[in-house]
Scaffold this motif. Sequence first.
Motif, PDB file in Angstrom:
ATOM      1  N   VAL A 292     -37.527 -86.197  31.571  1.00 45.46           N
ATOM      2  CA  VAL A 292     -38.026 -85.266  32.583  1.00 45.46           C
ATOM      3  C   VAL A 292     -39.056 -85.941  33.480  1.00 45.46           C
ATOM      4  O   VAL A 292     -39.032 -85.782  34.701  1.00 45.46           O
ATOM      5  CB  VAL A 292     -38.626 -84.001  31.919  1.00 45.46           C
ATOM      6  N   SER A 293     -39.959 -86.707  32.895  1.00 43.32           N
ATOM      7  CA  SER A 293     -41.066 -87.300  33.650  1.00 43.32           C
ATOM      8  C   SER A 293     -40.613 -88.363  34.660  1.00 43.32           C
ATOM      9  O   SER A 293     -41.380 -88.750  35.533  1.00 43.32           O
ATOM     10  CB  SER A 293     -42.099 -87.896  32.696  1.00 43.32           C
ATOM     11  N   GLU A 294     -39.374 -88.815  34.569  1.00 43.18           N
ATOM     12  CA  GLU A 294     -38.879 -89.830  35.495  1.00 43.18           C
ATOM     13  C   GLU A 294     -38.345 -89.235  36.790  1.00 43.18           C
ATOM     14  O   GLU A 294     -37.872 -89.968  37.660  1.00 43.18           O
ATOM     15  CB  GLU A 294     -37.788 -90.666  34.826  1.00 43.18           C
ATOM     16  N   HIS A 295     -38.405 -87.929  36.929  1.00 43.07           N
ATOM     17  CA  HIS A 295     -37.872 -87.255  38.112  1.00 43.07           C
ATOM     18  C   HIS A 295     -38.986 -86.496  38.816  1.00 43.07           C
ATOM     19  O   HIS A 295     -39.808 -85.847  38.175  1.00 43.07           O
ATOM     20  CB  HIS A 295     -36.759 -86.288  37.711  1.00 43.07           C
ATOM     21  N   GLY A 296     -39.006 -86.572  40.144  1.00 40.90           N
ATOM     22  CA  GLY A 296     -40.009 -85.862  40.922  1.00 40.90           C
ATOM     23  C   GLY A 296     -39.726 -84.369  40.995  1.00 40.90           C
ATOM     24  O   GLY A 296     -38.687 -83.892  40.543  1.00 40.90           O
ATOM     25  N   GLY A 297     -40.659 -83.648  41.552  1.00 42.67           N
ATOM     26  CA  GLY A 297     -40.503 -82.209  41.754  1.00 42.67           C
ATOM     27  C   GLY A 297     -40.967 -81.397  40.566  1.00 42.67           C
ATOM     28  O   GLY A 297     -41.287 -81.940  39.500  1.00 42.67           O
ATOM     29  N   PRO A 298     -41.021 -80.083  40.740  1.00 42.80           N
ATOM     30  CA  PRO A 298     -41.510 -79.203  39.686  1.00 42.80           C
ATOM     31  C   PRO A 298     -40.581 -79.161  38.483  1.00 42.80           C
ATOM     32  O   PRO A 298     -39.385 -79.410  38.600  1.00 42.80           O
ATOM     33  CB  PRO A 298     -41.598 -77.834  40.369  1.00 42.80           C
ATOM     34  N   LYS A 299     -41.160 -78.852  37.341  1.00 38.14           N
ATOM     35  CA  LYS A 299     -40.450 -78.794  36.060  1.00 38.14           C
ATOM     36  C   LYS A 299     -40.554 -77.388  35.478  1.00 38.14           C
ATOM     37  O   LYS A 299     -41.305 -76.556  35.961  1.00 38.14           O
ATOM     38  CB  LYS A 299     -41.073 -79.781  35.061  1.00 38.14           C
ATOM     39  N   ALA A 300     -39.827 -77.170  34.392  1.00 42.29           N
ATOM     40  CA  ALA A 300     -39.895 -75.883  33.689  1.00 42.29           C
ATOM     41  C   ALA A 300     -39.743 -76.114  32.195  1.00 42.29           C
ATOM     42  O   ALA A 300     -39.188 -77.123  31.764  1.00 42.29           O
ATOM     43  CB  ALA A 300     -38.800 -74.939  34.186  1.00 42.29           C
ATOM     44  N   GLN A 301     -40.252 -75.159  31.436  1.00 40.80           N
ATOM     45  CA  GLN A 301     -40.044 -75.155  29.989  1.00 40.80           C
ATOM     46  C   GLN A 301     -39.754 -73.724  29.560  1.00 40.80           C
ATOM     47  O   GLN A 301     -40.371 -72.782  30.050  1.00 40.80           O
ATOM     48  CB  GLN A 301     -41.231 -75.737  29.234  1.00 40.80           C
ATOM     49  N   ILE A 302     -38.786 -73.589  28.677  1.00 39.53           N
ATOM     50  CA  ILE A 302     -38.391 -72.277  28.163  1.00 39.53           C
ATOM     51  C   ILE A 302     -38.536 -72.308  26.650  1.00 39.53           C
ATOM     52  O   ILE A 302     -38.005 -73.190  25.979  1.00 39.53           O
ATOM     53  CB  ILE A 302     -36.943 -71.926  28.563  1.00 39.53           C
ATOM     54  N   HIS A 303     -39.262 -71.324  26.136  1.00 41.04           N
ATOM     55  CA  HIS A 303     -39.455 -71.192  24.694  1.00 41.04           C
ATOM     56  C   HIS A 303     -38.461 -70.155  24.172  1.00 41.04           C
ATOM     57  O   HIS A 303     -38.293 -69.089  24.766  1.00 41.04           O
ATOM     58  CB  HIS A 303     -40.889 -70.740  24.391  1.00 41.04           C
ATOM     59  N   LEU A 304     -37.830 -70.486  23.051  1.00 43.12           N
ATOM     60  CA  LEU A 304     -36.857 -69.594  22.428  1.00 43.12           C
ATOM     61  C   LEU A 304     -37.356 -69.144  21.062  1.00 43.12           C
ATOM     62  O   LEU A 304     -38.002 -69.921  20.340  1.00 43.12           O
ATOM     63  CB  LEU A 304     -35.510 -70.308  22.271  1.00 43.12           C
ATOM     64  N   GLU A 305     -37.044 -67.920  20.725  1.00 46.46           N
ATOM     65  CA  GLU A 305     -37.454 -67.348  19.444  1.00 46.46           C
ATOM     66  C   GLU A 305     -36.938 -68.205  18.286  1.00 46.46           C
ATOM     67  O   GLU A 305     -35.771 -68.590  18.253  1.00 46.46           O
ATOM     68  CB  GLU A 305     -36.895 -65.930  19.337  1.00 46.46           C
ATOM     69  N   GLY A 306     -37.839 -68.521  17.362  1.00 48.36           N
ATOM     70  CA  GLY A 306     -37.464 -69.262  16.165  1.00 48.36           C
ATOM     71  C   GLY A 306     -37.351 -70.763  16.348  1.00 48.36           C
ATOM     72  O   GLY A 306     -37.023 -71.475  15.403  1.00 48.36           O
ATOM     73  N   MET A 307     -37.611 -71.257  17.556  1.00 44.93           N
ATOM     74  CA  MET A 307     -37.515 -72.698  17.787  1.00 44.93           C
ATOM     75  C   MET A 307     -38.915 -73.256  18.039  1.00 44.93           C
ATOM     76  O   MET A 307     -39.651 -72.725  18.867  1.00 44.93           O
ATOM     77  CB  MET A 307     -36.596 -72.983  18.959  1.00 44.93           C
ATOM     78  N   PRO A 308     -39.286 -74.316  17.333  1.00 50.98           N
ATOM     79  CA  PRO A 308     -40.657 -74.822  17.431  1.00 50.98           C
ATOM     80  C   PRO A 308     -40.983 -75.521  18.749  1.00 50.98           C
ATOM     81  O   PRO A 308     -42.134 -75.552  19.160  1.00 50.98           O
ATOM     82  CB  PRO A 308     -40.755 -75.808  16.268  1.00 50.98           C
ATOM     83  N   ASN A 309     -39.981 -76.077  19.423  1.00 42.07           N
ATOM     84  CA  ASN A 309     -40.216 -76.813  20.661  1.00 42.07           C
ATOM     85  C   ASN A 309     -39.491 -76.142  21.821  1.00 42.07           C
ATOM     86  O   ASN A 309     -38.383 -75.625  21.649  1.00 42.07           O
ATOM     87  CB  ASN A 309     -39.733 -78.257  20.530  1.00 42.07           C
ATOM     88  N   PRO A 310     -40.096 -76.200  23.012  1.00 39.27           N
ATOM     89  CA  PRO A 310     -39.430 -75.597  24.166  1.00 39.27           C
ATOM     90  C   PRO A 310     -38.298 -76.471  24.684  1.00 39.27           C
ATOM     91  O   PRO A 310     -38.219 -77.663  24.374  1.00 39.27           O
ATOM     92  CB  PRO A 310     -40.551 -75.513  25.206  1.00 39.27           C
ATOM     93  N   LEU A 311     -37.437 -75.870  25.483  1.00 41.33           N
ATOM     94  CA  LEU A 311     -36.435 -76.616  26.234  1.00 41.33           C
ATOM     95  C   LEU A 311     -37.108 -77.011  27.543  1.00 41.33           C
ATOM     96  O   LEU A 311     -37.720 -76.164  28.207  1.00 41.33           O
ATOM     97  CB  LEU A 311     -35.216 -75.744  26.541  1.00 41.33           C
ATOM     98  N   PHE A 312     -37.030 -78.274  27.922  1.00 36.81           N
ATOM     99  CA  PHE A 312     -37.585 -78.729  29.194  1.00 36.81           C
ATOM    100  C   PHE A 312     -36.468 -78.881  30.215  1.00 36.81           C
ATOM    101  O   PHE A 312     -35.325 -79.170  29.863  1.00 36.81           O
ATOM    102  CB  PHE A 312     -38.313 -80.069  29.018  1.00 36.81           C
ATOM    103  N   PHE A 313     -36.826 -78.705  31.482  1.00 40.46           N
ATOM    104  CA  PHE A 313     -35.872 -78.816  32.576  1.00 40.46           C
ATOM    105  C   PHE A 313     -36.477 -79.692  33.669  1.00 40.46           C
ATOM    106  O   PHE A 313     -37.630 -79.498  34.056  1.00 40.46           O
ATOM    107  CB  PHE A 313     -35.521 -77.435  33.143  1.00 40.46           C
ATOM    108  N   ALA A 314     -35.692 -80.652  34.177  1.00 38.56           N
ATOM    109  CA  ALA A 314     -36.154 -81.557  35.229  1.00 38.56           C
ATOM    110  C   ALA A 314     -36.233 -80.850  36.577  1.00 38.56           C
ATOM    111  O   ALA A 314     -36.872 -81.349  37.493  1.00 38.56           O
ATOM    112  CB  ALA A 314     -35.235 -82.769  35.333  1.00 38.56           C
ATOM    113  N   GLN A 315     -35.580 -79.711  36.701  1.00 36.89           N
ATOM    114  CA  GLN A 315     -35.634 -78.891  37.909  1.00 36.89           C
ATOM    115  C   GLN A 315     -35.849 -77.443  37.510  1.00 36.89           C
ATOM    116  O   GLN A 315     -35.236 -76.959  36.544  1.00 36.89           O
ATOM    117  CB  GLN A 315     -34.321 -78.977  38.707  1.00 36.89           C
ATOM    118  N   VAL A 316     -36.669 -76.749  38.267  1.00 35.58           N
ATOM    119  CA  VAL A 316     -36.884 -75.321  38.025  1.00 35.58           C
ATOM    120  C   VAL A 316     -35.585 -74.559  38.266  1.00 35.58           C
ATOM    121  O   VAL A 316     -35.265 -73.602  37.550  1.00 35.58           O
ATOM    122  CB  VAL A 316     -38.030 -74.783  38.919  1.00 35.58           C
ATOM    123  N   ARG A 317     -34.809 -74.998  39.224  1.00 31.27           N
ATOM    124  CA  ARG A 317     -33.505 -74.376  39.517  1.00 31.27           C
ATOM    125  C   ARG A 317     -32.647 -74.294  38.255  1.00 31.27           C
ATOM    126  O   ARG A 317     -32.014 -73.281  37.988  1.00 31.27           O
ATOM    127  CB  ARG A 317     -32.797 -75.200  40.593  1.00 31.27           C
TER     128      ARG A 317
END
Length: 175
Positions: free
Chosen positions: A45-70
């Motif tokens: 994710v950190s190798e790409h410019g622009g805004p990022k996002a993270q989504i937390h899911l029930e029962g999962m200890p780590n969020p899902l990261f996204f290189a684009q908010v889209r």
Amino acid sequence: MRKALILLVPVAALFLSACSEEKAEAPPPVPLTEQALSHYCQMWVSEHGGPKAQIHLEGMPNPLFFAQVRDAVAYLRSSEREAPVTAVYVSNMSVAKSWDEPGMSNWIDAGSAKFVIGSDAKGGMGAPEVVPFADETDASNFVAKRGGKVATLDEIPDDTVLGAVEFDLPGETTR
């Protein structure tokens, strides 16, 4: 009458316990690290410019990261999720150092963000980006420079995040 009363006691206890349960709090945002992989493309994710996002899911200890908010908004609109969503955070471009350095820990709740849609901004993966800001004035200033319009998360049209995207390949021009 005695049998009916005995049956009502466990039922009443069940309703009272359900009422006293507290709603689970949303987990806090997690700082972005160099090791975070984008959910869809499995790229850093950190190798790409622009805004990022993270989504937390029930029962999962780590969020899902996204290189684009889209991509994160597309994930939210998809019916194929691994678990219920408990929190969604996006980069706060109001305080980002630059487009290429959106920040590792300046997350805001996506539900309170103001998003610029339809601008000329391309995200980290090259697709048109949905650009989040904590401050609506900052979002309006971005629109004045780059086009588009300001929207809330719920106002983002499905085709903005789920529609087909044309990419310019290196060495080619778009007609």
